[in-house]
Enzyme design. Structure first.
Site, PDB file in Angstrom:
ATOM      1  N   ASP A 116       0.805  -1.225   0.000  1.00  0.00           N
ATOM      2  CA  ASP A 116       0.000   0.000   0.000  1.00  0.00           C
ATOM      3  C   ASP A 116       0.834   1.269   0.000  1.00  0.00           C
ATOM      4  O   ASP A 116       0.363   2.341   0.371  1.00  0.00           O
ATOM      5  CB  ASP A 116      -0.945   0.000   1.213  1.00  0.00           C
ATOM      6  N   GLU A 117       2.088   1.186  -0.395  1.00  0.00           N
ATOM      7  CA  GLU A 117       2.966   2.364  -0.411  1.00  0.00           C
ATOM      8  C   GLU A 117       3.821   2.324  -1.662  1.00  0.00           C
ATOM      9  O   GLU A 117       4.269   1.252  -2.064  1.00  0.00           O
ATOM     10  CB  GLU A 117       3.950   2.298   0.765  1.00  0.00           C
TER      11      GLU A 117
END
Lengths: 378, 380
Positions: free
Chosen positions: A95-96
């Site tokens: 998620d990054e």
């Protein structure tokens, strides 16, 4: 993304919104917290905290199991949005990511405008909030993105980077854990500003060879480029067994599954490989790596599997020793497409491309080689 | 054996024969050439590594004593090349062969001639005639596209197909492919029969090319399932066929190209050369950006970036395609026309480069065009 797993759970069940959501498993399980919503964090629950301690700190918390397939699905959507904003996307986790916005000024009217548009697009298309840090380099951007989570946009303008970093506690520094922070505090270094002002020889006595790099980062200097998967040097997967495995068949089965995963990623990026490396870690901690260079480049799991199994069978002689980890990686990439596949490879590639399509639609577990499935007795 | 001859001419022939001998072999005799002197026929030089066999005749020799010797091929050739005498005398006895010059002598230790492998003769049947220059062109325009990794078997060679009055050469390494056909005449191989399709190794075809170099007219050719043989007035070369399966080129060469640009060959090659130096080590690719009547070639890597423009004939939509510049440059080097027809179907499909047949022949047909297919490098 903000509290990613917990946010996805809230997205799928809006009644969870505003409640302390803890993803990781039942409260009496042995595992650790994978993600906690911001509501849960108020009670001191954070990721990597043992579930039982989380249950003690937040007894009314809603404990949910990890639904990795679902998070991966949302992650793909989010990364799809990233790729609309920049061709240079370096994934950092599920998620990054880092996005290099150099040269994208004309498209979005500047990096800050692009960041705002990116956050709006993710909210609009996924229903999730994201925090973005905008800065001249990767280190500062990462620090900025974490600073005011959730749902924040933080900008560190060029020329103001050192001022931006100076008041932040040294704990914000990548690679500085509680112990490192403690010894820095003991040396009178509490903020990144303190660290930036420390003489390197002095710091080297305290922290060894990494000192110079720490000071440079604290001064906001980080020359590392954004590395997309296309420009990576290797693609691999490894798997740590829950319990050490003595059965070579189990290890081989796992290895075959990993080879297929690697091949799928190669194909996704239009890459072909010539070097296959396997890694075997024996209990307690002895690690072997063995590599093989193929005569022709490939992007099929069948070819990678053949090479990996040959390496495992012929080049890892320690039979009967319990295996803790098995991994396979590929390198020596080329984006050069092939005119045709030679011999058997042609059919293997057609088969695996079809399997890719099925998995893309129904999930990674929907279609696997029979040889990867556990054999049931009788 | 004893003979006298022109040194430079003998050195030239010995050089060709030495190249056909085995470079390093467990049996010394395979690294040798056989020298046969005959008062009527002159000199004959032969060698083989069991894959390729060559036999050259050299009639312009004064033979004083007939005989046969088997001597280290490379050493003999190197010796003749290293001396500068215009004429030399060669004499042998007891399996020792001595090259005599004004300044001294060079004695080579020979091997037992009965140990020397048999050199196959040119077959009397199944022959056809092909223009010597056509044959050289066929070899030159395809051989460079063969696979260089030693383990690719069939792809290390060129597929040669005869039949229907034509001979076609195809070479590929899996990423690019070169194909060229020429007319052949006479013999069953050239008739309307099924013909043959065989794979011939690079070393043998290079010997074909060299043997044909000295000929103006046509040469005799025989191609069977096991051997391909060439005969010129002064040389015979036999190549053993390589086993293996070769991809069907008709399935690989794009039949249709949605877009075609006409590009000056020389200028394109120069531009690619300039820009390719800037390609990154990892990707080894340049980008060809087709615009109306303009081609922009660019590359970027760790050491910098480059971009050059050239005028072309093109009227399709803009398209960007990545290529390994070496593949394009090698194909362009083999082209004879001033302009290449560069056809493509998008950034992920094979591009087809056509070098239209030119030359003095009256009836150049499209079948004589040189076609070169290159698979792109995927770019972001």
């Amino acid at each position: 993304m903000d509290a990613f797993y917990a946010s996805v759970e809230e997205l799928d069940d809006p009644s969870l919104k505003g409640k302390p959501v803890i993803v990781g498993g039942p409260k009496d399980a042995r595992g650790v917290v994978s993600a906690a919503s911001y509501e849960a964090r108020k009670y001191g629950v954070h990721s990597a905290l043992p579930l039982r301690i989380a249950a003690r700190r937040c007894p009314h918390g809603i404990f949910l199991p990890v639904r990795m397939n679902r998070y991966a699905e949302v992650s793909r959507t989010v990364f799809g949005i990233f790729e609309r904003f920049s061709p240079q996307v370096e994934p950092l986790s599920v998620d990054e990511a880092f996005l290099d916005m150099t040269g994208c000024e004309r498209l979005f009217g500047g990096a800050v405008q692009a960041a705002e548009a990116l956050r709006a697009t993710i909210l609009d298309e996924c229903g999730l909030t994201a925090s973005v840090g905008v800065a001249p380099n990767k280190f500062v951007a990462k620090v900025a993105s974490d600073l005011y989570k959730p749902d924040a946009l933080v900008v560190a303008f060029p020329g103001k980077v050192r001022e931006f970093l100076a008041p932040l506690p040294v704990e914000r520094m990548w690679g500085v854990g509680p112990r490192g922070a403690k010894s820095m505090h003991a040396a009178g270094i509490r903020t990144l500003g303190d660290l930036a002002g420390t003489s390197i020889p002095h710091l080297r006595r305290l922290f060894g060879v990494g000192a110079e790099r720490l000071v440079q980062l604290a001064r906001g200097m980080d020359a590392r480029p954004v590395v997309t998967e296309r420009s990576v040097k290797s693609i691999g997967h490894e798997m740590t067994f829950a319990e050490d495995v003595e059965d070579r068949e189990v290890v081989e089965r796992t290895l075959i599954g990993l080879c297929d995963k690697v091949a799928t990623r190669l194909r996704k990026h239009g890459l072909r490989t010539r070097i296959v490396t396997i890694k075997v870690r024996y209990a307690p901690f002895k690690t072997l790596t063995r590599r093989l260079t193929l005569s022709a480049s490939t992007c099929t799991g069948a070819d990678i599997k053949t090479a990996a199994l040959a390496l495992y069978r012929d080049k890892t002689p320690e039979r009967g020793r319990p295996v803790r980890l098995i991994g396979v990686s590929t390198s020596g990439f080329s984006a050069q497409s092939a005119l045709f596949e030679e011999g058997e490879a042609q059919r293997a590639l057609a088969l695996e491309r079809a399997a890719d399509a099925v998995r893309a639609r129904y999930g990674a577990a929907s279609l696997r080689r029979a040889s990867v499935l556990r054999s049931t007795p009788g | 054996m004893q003979f006298t001859c022109d040194r430079a001419r003998l050195a030239e022939i010995a050089g060709l024969v030495a190249q056909a001998a085995a470079g390093k072999s467990t049996k010394k005799v395979f690294e040798c050439m056989r020298l046969s002197a005959d008062a009527d026929k002159g000199l004959e030089l032969a060698s083989t590594d069991l894959e390729v066999a060559v036999c050259y005749r050299f009639p312009e020799v004064r033979v004083d004593e007939a005989g046969v010797e088997v001597i280290p091929a490379k050493l003999f050739s190197d010796t003749l090349h290293s001396i500068s005498d215009e004429t030399i005398s060669v004499v042998s006895s007891n399996r020792k062969l001595t090259v005599q010059t004004d300044g001294g002598f060079f004695e080579l230790e020979g091997e037992d001639p009965t140990e020397f492998p048999e050199i196959p003769g040119f077959p009397a049947e199944a022959t056809a005639q092909v223009g010597a220059q056509d044959l050289r062109t066929l070899v030159r325009k395809t051989i460079f596209a063969t696979a260089r990794e030693a383990t690719r078997f069939a792809l290390n060679g060129v597929r040669v197909t005869t039949g229907g009055g034509r001979m076609t050469f195809v070479a590929t390494d899996g990423r690019r492919l070169a194909v060229l056909g020429k007319t052949i005449e006479g013999g069953p191989a050239a008739a309307d029969g099924p013909g043959v399709s065989v794979i011939l190794g690079v070393k043998g075809l290079q010997q074909f090319e060299k043997a044909a170099a000295a000929v103006d007219g046509a040469v005799d050719l025989a191609v069977s399932e096991r051997f391909a043989a060439l005969k010129t007035p002064l040389a015979e070369v036999t190549i053993r066929v390589v086993d293996g399966t070769f991809p069907e080129h008709k399935e690989i060469v794009p039949e249709q190209c949605e877009r075609t640009a006409t590009i000056p060959v020389e200028r394109l090659r120069n531009c690619l050369n300039q820009v390719s130096k800037f390609a990154s080590v990892e990707t080894q690719s340049v980008v060809l950006h087709f615009k109306p009547d303009q081609l922009v070639i660019s590359a970027a890597g760790g050491d910098g970036r480059a971009e050059v423009n050239l005028g072309i004939e093109y009227s399709g939509p803009e398209e960007r395609i990545g290529f390994n510049p070496a593949y394009l440059i090698e194909g362009l080097k083999a082209m004879d026309a001033d302009a290449v027809e560069f056809g493509f179907n998008g950034p992920n499909s094979a591009a087809r480069l056509v070098d239209r047949a030119t030359g003095s022949d009256v009836d150049q047909s499209p079948a004589d065009d040189f076609t070169y297919v290159v698979m792109p490098v995927i770019i972001d």
